[in-house]
Design a protein around this motif. Structure first.
Motif, PDB file in Angstrom:
ATOM      1  N   SER A   2       0.842  -1.188   0.000  1.00  0.00           N
ATOM      2  CA  SER A   2       0.000   0.000   0.000  1.00  0.00           C
ATOM      3  C   SER A   2       0.884   1.247   0.000  1.00  0.00           C
ATOM      4  O   SER A   2       2.034   1.203   0.417  1.00  0.00           O
ATOM      5  CB  SER A   2      -0.935   0.002   1.215  1.00  0.00           C
ATOM      6  N   PRO A  38       0.972   7.649  -8.589  1.00  0.00           N
ATOM      7  CA  PRO A  38       0.845   6.303  -9.162  1.00  0.00           C
ATOM      8  C   PRO A  38       1.889   5.988 -10.231  1.00  0.00           C
ATOM      9  O   PRO A  38       2.504   4.917 -10.200  1.00  0.00           O
ATOM     10  CB  PRO A  38      -0.575   6.298  -9.732  1.00  0.00           C
ATOM     11  N   HIS A  55      -1.533  -0.494 -10.514  1.00  0.00           N
ATOM     12  CA  HIS A  55      -2.004   0.425  -9.476  1.00  0.00           C
ATOM     13  C   HIS A  55      -3.493   0.159  -9.287  1.00  0.00           C
ATOM     14  O   HIS A  55      -4.259   0.151 -10.245  1.00  0.00           O
ATOM     15  CB  HIS A  55      -1.761   1.865  -9.919  1.00  0.00           C
ATOM     16  N   PRO A  57      -6.475   1.881  -7.380  1.00  0.00           N
ATOM     17  CA  PRO A  57      -6.867   3.067  -6.619  1.00  0.00           C
ATOM     18  C   PRO A  57      -7.795   2.738  -5.453  1.00  0.00           C
ATOM     19  O   PRO A  57      -8.542   1.754  -5.492  1.00  0.00           O
ATOM     20  CB  PRO A  57      -7.589   3.942  -7.643  1.00  0.00           C
ATOM     21  N   ALA A  58      -7.758   3.588  -4.455  1.00  0.00           N
ATOM     22  CA  ALA A  58      -8.624   3.414  -3.283  1.00  0.00           C
ATOM     23  C   ALA A  58     -10.091   3.366  -3.678  1.00  0.00           C
ATOM     24  O   ALA A  58     -10.874   2.603  -3.104  1.00  0.00           O
ATOM     25  CB  ALA A  58      -8.368   4.535  -2.277  1.00  0.00           C
ATOM     26  N   ASN A  78      -9.045   8.097  -2.142  1.00  0.00           N
ATOM     27  CA  ASN A  78      -7.641   8.513  -1.988  1.00  0.00           C
ATOM     28  C   ASN A  78      -7.082   8.206  -0.611  1.00  0.00           C
ATOM     29  O   ASN A  78      -6.127   8.846  -0.181  1.00  0.00           O
ATOM     30  CB  ASN A  78      -7.452  10.007  -2.275  1.00  0.00           C
ATOM     31  N   GLU A  81      -3.777   3.610  -1.457  1.00  0.00           N
ATOM     32  CA  GLU A  81      -3.724   2.999  -2.780  1.00  0.00           C
ATOM     33  C   GLU A  81      -2.917   1.700  -2.682  1.00  0.00           C
ATOM     34  O   GLU A  81      -2.145   1.505  -1.755  1.00  0.00           O
ATOM     35  CB  GLU A  81      -3.022   3.949  -3.757  1.00  0.00           C
TER      36      GLU A  81
END
Length: 87
Positions: A2, A38, A55, A57-58, A78, A81
């Motif tokens: 993370s 990222p 990647h 994303p959250a 956000n 991640e």
């Protein structure tokens, strides 16, 4: 692994929580050393020898794991991640 986005990339409503987390980590002796964009974290993983990097994303994680909850629980966008990397 993370990672956290730089605060300027985080949604404005999330920035105060990130700043509090940074301060709390520092106070407990475990400071955040670095935040990553990222593209930057993907490049670092490739340079380290990982062949397949992604990647996540959250917001994607929240949709995947919190969609349809009736109690409204959902992490902020956000927040944290993920980098998924394999050799």
């Amino acid at each position: 692994m993370s990672f956290m986005l730089p605060s300027e990339l985080a949604d404005p409503e999330v920035r105060p929580a990130i700043e509090r987390a940074v301060e709390a980590a520092r106070a407990s002796g475990t400071p955040f050393i670095r935040f990553f964009r990222p593209a930057e974290i993907l490049a670092l993983a490739r340079e380290a020898g990982f062949r397949d990097v992604q990647h996540v994303p959250a917001a994607v994680l929240a949709q995947r794991y919190f969609a349809g909850r009736t109690d409204g629980l959902r992490p902020p966008n956000n927040a944290e991640e993920l980098l998924v990397a394999t050799t």
